[in-house]
Each structure stands twice: as C-alpha cells, then as structure tokens.
Design an enzyme around this catalytic site. Structure first.
Site, mmCIF file in Angstrom:
data_model
loop_
_atom_site.group_PDB
_atom_site.id
_atom_site.type_symbol
_atom_site.label_atom_id
_atom_site.label_comp_id
_atom_site.label_asym_id
_atom_site.label_seq_id
_atom_site.Cartn_x
_atom_site.Cartn_y
_atom_site.Cartn_z
ATOM 1 C CE LYS A 71 74.409 111.065 21.659
ATOM 2 N NZ LYS A 71 74.042 111.453 20.296
HETATM 3 C C1 E4P Z 1 71.520 113.823 20.318
HETATM 4 O O1 E4P Z 1 72.653 113.621 20.648
HETATM 5 C C2 E4P Z 1 70.871 113.170 19.192
HETATM 6 O O2 E4P Z 1 71.849 112.798 18.266
HETATM 7 C C3 E4P Z 1 69.932 114.056 18.462
HETATM 8 O O3 E4P Z 1 69.899 115.352 18.996
HETATM 9 C C4 E4P Z 1 68.624 113.479 18.109
HETATM 10 O O4 E4P Z 1 67.908 114.429 17.350
HETATM 11 P P1 E4P Z 1 66.633 114.052 16.464
HETATM 12 O O5 E4P Z 1 65.479 113.879 17.395
HETATM 13 O O6 E4P Z 1 66.461 115.239 15.569
HETATM 14 O O7 E4P Z 1 66.969 112.794 15.734
#
Ligand code: E4P
Length: 218
Positions: free
Chosen positions: A87
């Site tokens: 990522k």
């Molecule tokens: C995506 O990969 C992120 O980990 C995540 O969806 C972020 O979500 P949040 O805005 O609820 O922290």
C-alpha cells in the site's frame, strides 16, 4: 463486487472470513496502532497472522515517503506472503514506486486518493488497486460517491485494469451505492458488512414462521 474488511482486528477478520463473503483485508498504520500493534517485528508478525486467516489480498502500508524507502519496505512486505499487496500513498515518489512495483509484478494499492486526477495517475502508473476515501470526503461536505462515479467513467473510457477499491466506507448505504456505480471492491468495517443482512421484516417473518411451526408441532 469484492468485499474487503478494513481492520487489523484478528477477531473481526475471522468473523468476516467465517461468514464466507470476505475477499481480502486492508490495514493502515492507524488501524495497527488501534489494535496496540507497535514495533517492526510485531507489525510483521501481525501481517503474517492476518494472511493465515484470510483467503485473499492483504494490503500492508509502507511508512517511508521517499522512493528508495518505499521500494525497500515494499519488497520486504511483499516477500512475507503472496497475499500481500503493497500500500503506497498518492505522493510523487509513491507514483514512481507504483510504476516500479508494477514492472516487477508486485501488487499495489494506491492509498489516500481524493480526486479523479490522482486516480488517473495511479492507473497510468500501473496500480493494482486505487483507494478513493469516500467517508473522509463526506466528512468535509463533499460527496465521496461522485468521486467513485468519475473514476469508474475514466477507467472505463480507457480500459484501465486498476481496480477501484472504495475505501473509508462507513455504513451499508456506502456499500450499496458503490455496488450500483460499479466499484470493483469496497473496504469497510465488520459493522458495515453485517448491517447489510439486517431487516425488521426478516426478523418479524422468521419469528412468525417459528411460532407457527411450534403451534403445529407440540
Ligand atoms: C483504506 O484502505 C483505509 O485504511 C481506510 O478505508 C480509511 O478509513 P477511515 O477514513 O475510516 O479511517
């Protein structure tokens, strides 16, 4: 549409896996910290534990923000398990790293995407997944779903293979709207996934069926 769970909580991951609808997991440094997973070795072991539970892709985020650091970290993460997807944040060196990993056949998830232009760049760099953050856009009075719509249109116009991974999903309507638009994947908490199965008429209907059965089979 594929269902990913957005958590580092092993018991939530197990529950979603046992439900039989799980296609993968996304994590991020905040989700790791929330579970109290700190320190390099503990974090690596936690990724291994997640990979042992889930049948599908597991996104593991790099901490470096420079190209060399991201390549080093990403290669080490990818070597942990074939399920690992590296990522990478949507920054200039991140785009270079996406291209590097794409050339090497290593799967990537381009994270922190908030505009159609960023999603276009991620696709051109060969990202496996692009993660537009719906909920965080909604939080600042901008319709996150419009972004999913725009990215779907752009990717379809040119046949980009990058999968749209709708992230920052907060509730079941987000999931339904993503499916209507045609997002390839959604990632959200267990609560949003299990909320999909709830309907009061199902509960009332089941109660009546069971009561009628009980009456006739005393
Ligand atoms: C995506 O990969 C992120 O980990 C995540 O969806 C972020 O979500 P949040 O805005 O609820 O922290």
């Amino acid at each position: 549409m594929k269902f990913f769970i957005d958590t580092a909580n092993l018991s939530d991951i197990k529950e979603a896996q046992e439900l039989g609808v799980l296609d993968g997991v996304t994590t991020n440094p905040s989700l790791m910290a929330k579970e109290g997973i700190t320190g390099h070795d503990n974090i690596i072991n936690h990724y291994k534990a997640i990979c042992a539970i889930v049948d599908g892709d597991v996104s593991a985020e790099v901490i470096s923000t420079d190209f060399e650091g991201m390549v080093k970290e990403g290669e080490a993460l990818a070597a942990l398990d074939e399920k690992i997807v590296v990522k990478i944040p949507m920054i200039k060196d991140g785009v270079k790293a996406l291209k590097y990993f794409s050339n090497k056949g290593i799967k990537t998830n381009c994270t922190l995407v908030f505009s159609a232009g960023q999603a276009l760049l991620a696709a051109k760099a060969g990202a496996t997944y692009v993660s537009p953050f719906i909920g965080r856009l909604d939080d600042v009075s901008t319709d996150g779903m419009d972004l999913i719509d725009k990215i779907r249109l752009i990717y379809d116009n040119y046949g980009y293979q990058t999968e749209i991974l709708a992230a920052s999903v907060r509730h079941p309507m987000h999931i339904i709207q993503c499916a209507e638009i045609g997002a390839d994947v959604m990632t959200g908490p267990l609560s949003a996934i299990t909320a999909l199965l709830k309907h009061p008429l199902t509960d009332i209907g089941l109660e009546k069926f069971l009561a009628d059965y009980a009456k006739g089979n005393k």
